[in-house]
Design an enzyme around this catalytic site. Sequence first.
Site, PDB file in Angstrom:
ATOM      1  N   CYS A 169       0.855  -1.187   0.000  1.00  0.00           N
ATOM      2  CA  CYS A 169       0.000   0.000   0.000  1.00  0.00           C
ATOM      3  C   CYS A 169       0.889   1.234   0.000  1.00  0.00           C
ATOM      4  O   CYS A 169       1.577   1.508   0.992  1.00  0.00           O
ATOM      5  CB  CYS A 169      -0.911  -0.005   1.229  1.00  0.00           C
ATOM      6  SG  CYS A 169      -1.940   1.474   1.377  1.00  0.00           S
ATOM      7  N   CYS A 396     -12.909  17.740  10.782  1.00  0.00           N
ATOM      8  CA  CYS A 396     -12.675  16.744   9.732  1.00  0.00           C
ATOM      9  C   CYS A 396     -13.865  16.672   8.780  1.00  0.00           C
ATOM     10  O   CYS A 396     -13.933  15.773   7.939  1.00  0.00           O
ATOM     11  CB  CYS A 396     -12.379  15.377  10.340  1.00  0.00           C
ATOM     12  SG  CYS A 396     -13.695  14.722  11.390  1.00  0.00           S
TER      13      CYS A 396
END
Length: 438
Positions: A169, A396
């Site tokens: 990843c 966020c």
Amino acid sequence: MAQFFKPKKKASVNTKHQSVDVVRLDHNGAGIAFVDKKPVFIEGALPGEKAIIQFIEQKKQFSRAKLIKLAQKSEKRQTPICQHYHECGGCNLQHLQHEEQIVAKNEKLQELMKKQGVSQGEMVQPIMCEELSYRRRARISLMLNKQTNQLDFGFRKKQSKAIVNVRHCPVLVQELDQHLESLFTLLNQLKGKKHLGHVELVQADNGSVLLIRHVADFNEKDHQALVNYCEERNLILYLMPEADVLNHVRGEEPFYLIDGTKIYFTPKDFIQVNRNVNEQMVEQALSWLDLNENDSVLDLFCGLGNFSLPLAKKVKTVVGIEGVDEMVQRAKLNAERNQLSNVSFYQANLEEEVSEQVWASTKFTKILLDPARAGAAGVMETVAKLKPQTVVYVSCNPATLARDSQLLIQHGFKLTRLGMLDMFPHTGHLESMALFER
């Protein structure tokens, strides 16, 4: 005459391919086109592109469509950096150049604030980080494939419970990414692999953490294999046989450093996924609060003390409020370990009325809040009534930041600074920070 309920027939979706012009991105990074004046959201499409699409959902106010192909591509499009990009649900903006992601998120932040009628102050430079190898946390899904008797090991597919098998990843920090291949091999060798739930990897400042969730006890051989694996690689090992049970098997207690302060945590606890941006974020928040040694600061949604403990080193007193009692106790312990006696922590549900709480009648000169995506609607009235000089709101979710900002404006605050933080490169997630002053 009796009347009987007749359910409406489910509207059929027009699956015929259509050509549309993409005009902008939504706040999650999907392209938006218009068909018959109705917005159509297209994952993977960029502004300025001519896209061939197929509708997958049609509602009264909007539609969603699948991108079939591009008749005309944007100059800002790039080849995704990850081979799993088109399947994996982890990143959704790798097709857009990183610098253009920043521009798009900045514009979306300003647009949402303007839409809520919040007049904007100074737009500061975004807090940036490297676009690769930035994630210090990963949750790896596991499922035994009955056809191969091997574990599917990786991340969930987009809008699916199926698993994309991943051995590398590119957005994971290298210290974690290097374990994926060998961890896959190890887990597949366990006799009790069918009892595995999922795996979490976390990068602490004193080593990498491996957490394994399982629904049945490991036999002695499997348990020893896990311990040996972690000893060979100097991993901190936790096992979690039940939802609220965490067994620390080997290694030191993990911690990360912020402004010279050690924040101890367990792999169950929330910590910011991007270490570099988190450090810059805390530094900017403390700077915007314009602290002095006589200040009393309230830190709402304080977690383990990510902001509270650095604040305590600069001001007279700090009070931290958190909804999860377990994290409150850990924050108190972190304060003791860092020999900070001027900070106290309380548990409170900040979605409910808090005016009767003992801390809510204290005089605070500055307030900082860092809520989850749902925002801080339940506590904004209290924040305003405490009449601090300044409020720093870390968000966020720009939509809830814009909503919550309205109440502060109504109580005489002005938005004087606004900026985004590149906490999650290659995703539609947008972290931001706002400064309000009276």
